[in-house]
Motif scaffolding. Structure first.
Motif, PDB file in Angstrom:
ATOM      1  N   SER A  47       0.831  -1.205   0.000  1.00  0.00           N
ATOM      2  CA  SER A  47       0.000   0.000   0.000  1.00  0.00           C
ATOM      3  C   SER A  47       0.864   1.252   0.000  1.00  0.00           C
ATOM      4  N   ALA A  48       0.325   2.331  -0.549  1.00  0.00           N
ATOM      5  CA  ALA A  48       0.980   3.628  -0.411  1.00  0.00           C
ATOM      6  C   ALA A  48       1.113   3.928   1.080  1.00  0.00           C
ATOM      7  N   GLY A  49       2.283   4.320   1.505  1.00  0.00           N
ATOM      8  CA  GLY A  49       2.557   4.528   2.928  1.00  0.00           C
ATOM      9  C   GLY A  49       3.041   3.278   3.627  1.00  0.00           C
ATOM     10  N   GLN A  75      11.194   3.222 -11.235  1.00  0.00           N
ATOM     11  CA  GLN A  75      11.380   4.623 -10.821  1.00  0.00           C
ATOM     12  C   GLN A  75      11.060   4.862  -9.341  1.00  0.00           C
ATOM     13  N   ILE A  76      11.537   3.968  -8.496  1.00  0.00           N
ATOM     14  CA  ILE A  76      11.352   4.121  -7.048  1.00  0.00           C
ATOM     15  C   ILE A  76      12.550   4.898  -6.523  1.00  0.00           C
ATOM     16  N   THR A  77      12.290   6.070  -5.987  1.00  0.00           N
ATOM     17  CA  THR A  77      13.382   6.943  -5.562  1.00  0.00           C
ATOM     18  C   THR A  77      13.421   7.194  -4.058  1.00  0.00           C
ATOM     19  N   CYS A  78      12.497   6.620  -3.311  1.00  0.00           N
ATOM     20  CA  CYS A  78      12.503   6.788  -1.856  1.00  0.00           C
ATOM     21  C   CYS A  78      13.851   6.309  -1.319  1.00  0.00           C
ATOM     22  N   PRO A  79      14.452   7.047  -0.414  1.00  0.00           N
ATOM     23  CA  PRO A  79      15.747   6.603   0.116  1.00  0.00           C
ATOM     24  C   PRO A  79      15.605   5.311   0.927  1.00  0.00           C
ATOM     25  N   ILE A  80      16.618   4.466   0.815  1.00  0.00           N
ATOM     26  CA  ILE A  80      16.685   3.259   1.643  1.00  0.00           C
ATOM     27  C   ILE A  80      17.396   3.638   2.932  1.00  0.00           C
ATOM     28  N   ARG A  81      16.718   3.438   4.034  1.00  0.00           N
ATOM     29  CA  ARG A  81      17.282   3.785   5.338  1.00  0.00           C
ATOM     30  C   ARG A  81      17.823   2.520   6.003  1.00  0.00           C
ATOM     31  N   LYS A  92       6.799   3.281   0.937  1.00  0.00           N
ATOM     32  CA  LYS A  92       6.274   3.466  -0.415  1.00  0.00           C
ATOM     33  C   LYS A  92       5.422   4.736  -0.488  1.00  0.00           C
ATOM     34  N   THR A  93       5.653   5.516  -1.522  1.00  0.00           N
ATOM     35  CA  THR A  93       4.883   6.750  -1.681  1.00  0.00           C
ATOM     36  C   THR A  93       3.695   6.513  -2.578  1.00  0.00           C
TER      37      THR A  93
END
Length: 93
Positions: A47-49, A75-81, A92-93
Motif C-alpha cells: 500500500s501507499a505509505g 522509478q522508485i526513488t525513496c531513500p533506503i534507510r 512506499k509513496t
C-alpha cells in the motif's frame, strides 16, 4: 497471517494474486533470484505509505542487486534507510 511452505519462486507468483493490500512487507530472501521474485510479485501489493524491510540489503550482494534493479526499473526513488548493519527499509509513496 498465512504461511506458504516452499521455495519463493514456487509459491509467491501464485499466492501474490490472492493477496489484498500489504501494509508491511518484510523480505529475508538473501539471494538475487529470491529477492527478485518477491519484489516483482509482492511489492505491487504494498500500500501507499506501507513499509518494505529487506533483511539482507546491506550484507548480501544478490539482494542489493535485485532490489536496486527493481527500484530503477520502476522509478522508485525513496531513500533506503539503514536499520542495522544488514537491513534496510523504505516507505512506499
Amino acid at each position: 497471517m498465512h504461511f506458504h511452505v516452499g521455495w519463493f519462486q514456487n509459491t509467491i507468483p501464485a499466492a501474490a494474486n490472492q493477496l489484498g493490500p500489504i501494509a508491511l512487507l518484510r523480505l529475508d530472501g538473501d539471494w538475487y533470484d529470491s529477492t527478485k521474485v518477491c519484489m516483482q510479485h509482492l511489492y505491487p501489493h504494498l500500500s501507499a505509505g506501507g513499509i518494505i524491510i529487506l533483511d539482507d540489503y546491506f550484507c548480501w550482494e544478490g539482494c542489493r542487486k535485485a532490489t536496486d534493479e527493481y527500484r530503477s526499473q520502476n522509478q522508485i526513488t525513496c531513500p533506503i534507510r539503514r536499520i542495522d548493519q544488514d537491513a534496510g527499509f523504505w516507505q512506499k509513496t
